[in-house]
Design a protein around this motif. Sequence first.
Motif, PDB file in Angstrom:
ATOM      1  N   GLY A  71      55.645  72.333  80.391  1.00 55.34           N
ATOM      2  CA  GLY A  71      55.362  71.534  79.198  1.00 55.34           C
ATOM      3  C   GLY A  71      53.936  71.005  79.203  1.00 55.34           C
ATOM      4  O   GLY A  71      53.170  71.225  80.141  1.00 55.34           O
ATOM      5  N   LEU A  72      53.584  70.308  78.126  1.00 57.17           N
ATOM      6  CA  LEU A  72      52.256  69.733  77.999  1.00 57.17           C
ATOM      7  C   LEU A  72      52.324  68.610  76.976  1.00 57.17           C
ATOM      8  O   LEU A  72      52.885  68.787  75.900  1.00 57.17           O
ATOM      9  N   THR A  73      51.755  67.470  77.325  1.00 60.05           N
ATOM     10  CA  THR A  73      51.780  66.313  76.421  1.00 60.05           C
ATOM     11  C   THR A  73      50.419  66.104  75.777  1.00 60.05           C
ATOM     12  O   THR A  73      49.382  66.502  76.329  1.00 60.05           O
ATOM     13  N   GLU A  74      50.432  65.441  74.638  1.00 62.80           N
ATOM     14  CA  GLU A  74      49.174  65.101  73.970  1.00 62.80           C
ATOM     15  C   GLU A  74      48.340  64.163  74.836  1.00 62.80           C
ATOM     16  O   GLU A  74      47.116  64.244  74.850  1.00 62.80           O
ATOM     17  N   THR A  75      49.015  63.298  75.582  1.00 61.19           N
ATOM     18  CA  THR A  75      48.313  62.367  76.471  1.00 61.19           C
ATOM     19  C   THR A  75      47.528  63.123  77.537  1.00 61.19           C
ATOM     20  O   THR A  75      46.376  62.785  77.825  1.00 61.19           O
ATOM     21  N   ALA A  76      48.147  64.158  78.106  1.00 62.77           N
ATOM     22  CA  ALA A  76      47.461  64.959  79.128  1.00 62.77           C
ATOM     23  C   ALA A  76      46.249  65.667  78.533  1.00 62.77           C
ATOM     24  O   ALA A  76      45.184  65.736  79.167  1.00 62.77           O
ATOM     25  N   VAL A  77      46.395  66.173  77.322  1.00 63.80           N
ATOM     26  CA  VAL A  77      45.280  66.854  76.652  1.00 63.80           C
ATOM     27  C   VAL A  77      44.148  65.861  76.377  1.00 63.80           C
ATOM     28  O   VAL A  77      42.987  66.147  76.657  1.00 63.80           O
ATOM     29  N   GLN A  78      44.488  64.684  75.860  1.00 66.83           N
ATOM     30  CA  GLN A  78      43.475  63.673  75.567  1.00 66.83           C
ATOM     31  C   GLN A  78      42.759  63.221  76.836  1.00 66.83           C
ATOM     32  O   GLN A  78      41.548  62.992  76.821  1.00 66.83           O
ATOM     33  N   ALA A  79      43.494  63.114  77.930  1.00 70.09           N
ATOM     34  CA  ALA A  79      42.877  62.722  79.202  1.00 70.09           C
ATOM     35  C   ALA A  79      41.881  63.779  79.676  1.00 70.09           C
ATOM     36  O   ALA A  79      40.798  63.447  80.167  1.00 70.09           O
ATOM     37  N   VAL A  81      40.189  65.910  77.779  1.00 69.98           N
ATOM     38  CA  VAL A  81      39.021  65.848  76.894  1.00 69.98           C
ATOM     39  C   VAL A  81      38.138  64.658  77.268  1.00 69.98           C
ATOM     40  O   VAL A  81      36.919  64.772  77.340  1.00 69.98           O
ATOM     41  N   ALA A  82      38.765  63.509  77.531  1.00 68.19           N
ATOM     42  CA  ALA A  82      38.009  62.318  77.928  1.00 68.19           C
ATOM     43  C   ALA A  82      37.263  62.565  79.235  1.00 68.19           C
ATOM     44  O   ALA A  82      36.099  62.170  79.380  1.00 68.19           O
ATOM     45  N   ALA A  83      37.910  63.230  80.182  1.00 68.60           N
ATOM     46  CA  ALA A  83      37.271  63.520  81.467  1.00 68.60           C
ATOM     47  C   ALA A  83      36.115  64.501  81.316  1.00 68.60           C
ATOM     48  O   ALA A  83      35.208  64.525  82.144  1.00 68.60           O
ATOM     49  N   ALA A  84      36.143  65.288  80.241  1.00 62.21           N
ATOM     50  CA  ALA A  84      35.078  66.267  79.988  1.00 62.21           C
ATOM     51  C   ALA A  84      34.058  65.718  78.993  1.00 62.21           C
ATOM     52  O   ALA A  84      33.395  66.484  78.292  1.00 62.21           O
ATOM     53  N   ALA A  85      33.936  64.409  78.931  1.00 56.90           N
ATOM     54  CA  ALA A  85      32.967  63.740  78.054  1.00 56.90           C
ATOM     55  C   ALA A  85      33.146  64.125  76.589  1.00 56.90           C
ATOM     56  O   ALA A  85      32.181  64.310  75.859  1.00 56.90           O
ATOM     57  N   ASN A  93      41.129  74.974  76.028  1.00 57.87           N
ATOM     58  CA  ASN A  93      41.349  75.679  77.292  1.00 57.87           C
ATOM     59  C   ASN A  93      42.691  75.288  77.899  1.00 57.87           C
ATOM     60  O   ASN A  93      43.456  76.140  78.356  1.00 57.87           O
ATOM     61  N   MET A  94      42.978  74.004  77.908  1.00 62.01           N
ATOM     62  CA  MET A  94      44.210  73.503  78.517  1.00 62.01           C
ATOM     63  C   MET A  94      45.443  73.963  77.730  1.00 62.01           C
ATOM     64  O   MET A  94      46.437  74.408  78.321  1.00 62.01           O
ATOM     65  N   ILE A  95      45.387  73.869  76.416  1.00 64.29           N
ATOM     66  CA  ILE A  95      46.527  74.210  75.574  1.00 64.29           C
ATOM     67  C   ILE A  95      46.804  75.713  75.613  1.00 64.29           C
ATOM     68  O   ILE A  95      47.949  76.142  75.794  1.00 64.29           O
ATOM     69  N   ILE A  96      45.768  76.518  75.453  1.00 62.11           N
ATOM     70  CA  ILE A  96      45.952  77.979  75.468  1.00 62.11           C
ATOM     71  C   ILE A  96      46.397  78.439  76.855  1.00 62.11           C
ATOM     72  O   ILE A  96      47.252  79.325  76.977  1.00 62.11           O
ATOM     73  N   ALA A  97      45.868  77.837  77.904  1.00 59.24           N
ATOM     74  CA  ALA A  97      46.308  78.189  79.258  1.00 59.24           C
ATOM     75  C   ALA A  97      47.794  77.861  79.447  1.00 59.24           C
ATOM     76  O   ALA A  97      48.534  78.657  80.034  1.00 59.24           O
ATOM     77  N   ALA A  98      48.232  76.717  78.945  1.00 53.28           N
ATOM     78  CA  ALA A  98      49.648  76.346  79.063  1.00 53.28           C
ATOM     79  C   ALA A  98      50.516  77.345  78.307  1.00 53.28           C
ATOM     80  O   ALA A  98      51.591  77.736  78.790  1.00 53.28           O
ATOM     81  N   TYR A  99      50.065  77.785  77.142  1.00 54.33           N
ATOM     82  CA  TYR A  99      50.829  78.778  76.385  1.00 54.33           C
ATOM     83  C   TYR A  99      50.870  80.114  77.130  1.00 54.33           C
ATOM     84  O   TYR A  99      51.934  80.708  77.312  1.00 54.33           O
ATOM     85  N   LEU A 100      49.706  80.609  77.550  1.00 49.27           N
ATOM     86  CA  LEU A 100      49.644  81.904  78.215  1.00 49.27           C
ATOM     87  C   LEU A 100      50.394  81.909  79.547  1.00 49.27           C
ATOM     88  O   LEU A 100      50.912  82.942  79.965  1.00 49.27           O
ATOM     89  N   ALA A 101      50.477  80.743  80.194  1.00 52.33           N
ATOM     90  CA  ALA A 101      51.227  80.627  81.453  1.00 52.33           C
ATOM     91  C   ALA A 101      52.731  80.493  81.205  1.00 52.33           C
ATOM     92  O   ALA A 101      53.518  80.528  82.141  1.00 52.33           O
ATOM     93  N   GLY A 102      53.106  80.322  79.942  1.00 48.75           N
ATOM     94  CA  GLY A 102      54.523  80.203  79.617  1.00 48.75           C
ATOM     95  C   GLY A 102      55.061  78.795  79.709  1.00 48.75           C
ATOM     96  O   GLY A 102      56.279  78.592  79.701  1.00 48.75           O
TER      97      GLY A 102
END
Length: 154
Positions: A71-79, A81-85, A93-102
């Motif tokens: 799974g993947l949460t919006e909070t994890a995605v926002q974190a 992005v924040a860490a990447a300035a 990258n994170m969302i597509i990787a989670a999809y491609l990884a199943g």
Amino acid sequence: MTSTISRTDLARRTRQAIEQAQRGQAVFIESYGAEQVAIVDVLDYRLLRAAATFRSQMSAPVNNPDLPPAGLTETAVQARVAAAAGDVQEAWNMIIAAYLAGDISLGRTATLLNMSRFELLARFNRFGLPMRMGALSIHEAQAEYETIQGKNRT
């Protein structure tokens, strides 16, 4: 479909070139008969870059049908992005990787990218990216069922 125009034509027809790119058609700009740059839709660019990033990782996970999706949460995605300035590409990258990884479904991927599932499906189809339709394992089907049951209770 792609088209090639000269730099001079680009200066005269900028709006048409951009509209063509937004419809999913790359526009190549040439100078003296040699291709110089390409104009592509920004969402196509982000999708292709995220897929390439996922595929280029030496440690890219292999989907194991015996494991439940992470799974993947919006909070994890926002974190991320924040860490990447604030770099939005990190979210892609994170969302597509989670999809491609199943780890997430196509619908969840579209939701996290703030687009319709059908638009995302069309983009995946246009670029030949893998599309998973439906559950791949009993664990994934069970997780989807539990999610639906949880939504019906609220």
